[in-house]
Design a protein around this motif. Sequence first.
Motif, short mmCIF file in Angstrom:
data_model
loop_
_atom_site.label_atom_id
_atom_site.label_comp_id
_atom_site.label_asym_id
_atom_site.label_seq_id
_atom_site.Cartn_x
_atom_site.Cartn_y
_atom_site.Cartn_z
N GLU A 103 65.67 57.83 38.93
CA GLU A 103 66.15 56.76 38.05
C GLU A 103 67.44 57.13 37.34
OE1 GLU A 103 62.92 55.94 35.46
OE2 GLU A 103 61.63 55.10 37.03
N LYS A 140 65.49 47.50 29.12
CA LYS A 140 64.66 46.36 28.72
C LYS A 140 65.12 45.75 27.41
CE LYS A 140 59.87 45.11 27.70
NZ LYS A 140 58.47 45.59 27.53
N ARG A 193 72.81 50.48 34.41
CA ARG A 193 71.82 49.40 34.35
C ARG A 193 71.48 49.06 32.90
NH1 ARG A 193 67.48 49.53 39.35
NH2 ARG A 193 69.03 49.01 40.94
N GLN A 212 69.26 45.26 40.41
CA GLN A 212 69.34 44.59 39.11
C GLN A 212 70.56 43.69 39.09
OE1 GLN A 212 70.70 46.25 35.05
NE2 GLN A 212 68.47 46.32 34.85
N GLN A 258 72.93 41.46 36.60
CA GLN A 258 73.34 41.12 35.23
C GLN A 258 74.32 39.96 35.33
OE1 GLN A 258 74.41 44.36 32.49
NE2 GLN A 258 73.71 45.82 34.04
N ASN A 269 62.19 44.27 42.59
CA ASN A 269 61.54 45.53 42.92
C ASN A 269 61.46 45.77 44.42
OD1 ASN A 269 59.42 43.91 43.86
ND2 ASN A 269 58.31 44.05 41.91
N SER A 305 65.38 49.17 44.62
CA SER A 305 65.42 48.19 43.53
C SER A 305 66.82 47.60 43.44
CB SER A 305 65.04 48.83 42.18
OG SER A 305 66.02 49.79 41.79
N GLU A 317 68.08 40.21 35.67
CA GLU A 317 66.99 40.00 36.62
C GLU A 317 66.78 41.30 37.38
OE1 GLU A 317 65.24 37.16 36.95
OE2 GLU A 317 66.49 36.10 35.48
N ASN A 318 65.53 41.75 37.47
CA ASN A 318 65.20 42.95 38.22
C ASN A 318 64.40 42.58 39.47
OD1 ASN A 318 66.18 45.20 36.47
ND2 ASN A 318 64.83 44.22 34.99
#
Length: 790
Positions: A36, A46, A43, A138, A140, A56, A136, A53-54
């Motif tokens: 990570e 939370k 990134r 993400q 934005q 997985n 994953s 939007e994430n």
Amino acid sequence: MKKIIGVALAAACTCPSQAAGEQNKLDTTRVNNLNEVVVKAIRAPKSSPFAVENINKPELERFATSGRELPMLFARTPGVLAWSENGVGTGTVYMRMRGAAGSRINVTVDGVPLNSPEDQCVFWANMNSYAALMGSAQIQRGIGSSTHGDGAFGGAVSLATAAPSLKPTVEVTGSYGSFNTYRFGGKFSTGLLWDHLVLDGAYHETNTDGYIHGTSGRSGSYYGGLTWFGDRFKISYKNIGNFEHTGQAWNGVPACNYDGDTDLKAWGIKSYKDMWKHGLGKFNPLYESLNIPMDDNWAPDPSQPLTTERYKMRDGSYWDKTTDNFEQSHNILNFTWQPTDRWSHSITAHYTYGYGYYTEFKQNTKLASKFGINEMYVKDGELKLVKSDAIRKKGLTQNNYGALYNVNYKDALWDVTGGLSMQLFRCNHWGKVTYIADKTLEEKYFTNGRYKYYDSDADKNDWSWFFKANRKFGKGWNWFLDMQMRYVNYQTDGINDHFEQGADGNYKNQSININENYFFVNPKAGISYDANGHKVYASIAYANREPERNNFTDNIGYGNPSPERLLDIEWGYQYQGENWFAGVNFYYMKYVNQFVMTGEKSNIGEALTRNIKDSYRLGAELSAGWSPLSWLSVEGNAALSRNRLHNFKECVESWDGAAVWNTYKSSTIAFSPSAILNGFVDVHFAGFRATWHTNFVSKQYLDNTENSDRSLPCYSQTNVNASYTFNFAKRMLGLKQIVLGADFNNIFNRHYAASGYVYYDWYNQGKRNSTVAYIPMAGFNCMGTVTLKF
């Protein structure tokens, strides 16, 4: 750690007992943290005060079997539009976020910028099956938090490659569907070898005949990884390669002749649906010509049908198709270190090599103004430029070097990140004529089977650093500060692919010599409250963006555009209940000097880019979901917006004399629908899963004049996908799982255009005339899939 036992490939088979016996010696929690760290710096966490939007890994894996490119998945999130040239979602795919085009969307993989530095776009055709390689993603929307690479003016996409499996695994998959579209691939991991080492790899390929004529193609990706895990560090090398050889349809489906000055309204054609009804729904002017019957007065004759005809070579054979051909290899070397539970470091060196070209048939083209082949003939006592069919091959070679460093400190109150980035881009642009129908001219001008008509080099150097700080205070409160500084130098010289006519009547290449420097300061700040399922947030961000290559080369002699600037204010509320959630994000994006094409043409006919001082986007993005039963969920999202230009001045060509200037006090920004809606129903029970997805997009204007004659009507379409997973307690030949799936797209067989553009626009005898080209998506189509996991 979840148990995954399979069949290892040759490397794993040499020492399976060692891999199985020692893979548990690593702290898997620490391994996950190390993975990570690679993307953490760019990134949004939370607590961030942004629209995020994430996506997985399971969702990426399910989507990967469709063969479609990633933007088609991102279009399920608020405010995102995606479409493809071939109509089936593979190959050359585009996306817009909040109306902003791809050059305004920052994309990274493992923190490494993917946007081509000159064009500032991501070419998704070069990223086939990336969903199968990722762990994953993400998204934005808006400026978001600081990242590496080009500025985010519509949003940012952060991709992270899947973490290597610590146990031996093998997976193979195959799909087949409409338009002879098929996809195959596989991936493997050796598991942990010698208590430290993992080798993993993947290969995926997609082939299709395409929906639009002449868009058959083949594209794929491959991945090879080598990872060494230590107690508190990780060293990895990843090679992600891509190739594509795809038929092109960048001109769309024009409702007009090749020159654009004769429309098809006499046949009642005013939309893409009308084109379909007349058998022209798959027409591709890069592949074939449109024959428009004329009466004795040279007016369109609707009593006769419209027909198409394939382009031919001088020997009578058919021109195959216009193709884009590109190969690319990303090399990423990363060292990640967590000396303590509070500190982490990530250092990345990366190098990308790219080489590619496209070939295009030019029908009856002026060889002098297009290629500098100054051949003329005498007609009625006047010199005329020779015209001939020709094939051009335009390409480039790219070398992109870079390094990244990110550091993070985190304790109970503070989460602080710093980042440094260096990117050195080198590119050579070139163009060749590889065929002229007039063989005499070929023999006169060709050397080694071709005629080189332009060559230019470009360098772009990009240095940046950022500092981010999150601080908790009170109960549930968090403030956020972010500062980025970026320095860009862009140089390009040589001869361009544009030609100017000299005093002697001959055409010669336009020379380019550009050397521009930019220094940008991009601050951001925000605050959020998150407690008991409630989250409230607000942020303000400021960003700058330099011009693209075409903004320079098309404007030679008319001044270079100034950088764009954007102020982005976001605020919102989210609630997460026991079995339902809801949220709304409001935004106001104020642009200064937004790049816009006004209709002006240079003296060689190139469209000029101008800065528009005043424009904005104002909107609300809503999302909600409810799971009334353990096996049923209902979700939806909506993006509602108002997108305006102020005091927009438009220039329109006139056949009667000087160009006509029109001024619009306020008008809608092109390609910015006011409403994008998505609705989902998901059923999941035991091994069965099915999802119904309906999408609605409101009317889109194709220029900035807010005129319905130059617009696309609203559309709605529905997709359904279903799968069943068989798990085996007793494994035969190591087989752990079989997944059977099916995708049914556009199930109501709607014939619509997802995008388009104004093909030609002019005044004649005081009347304005316009012709439009459509970029459609296929009617009903489907794909079946089988996946085996060992």
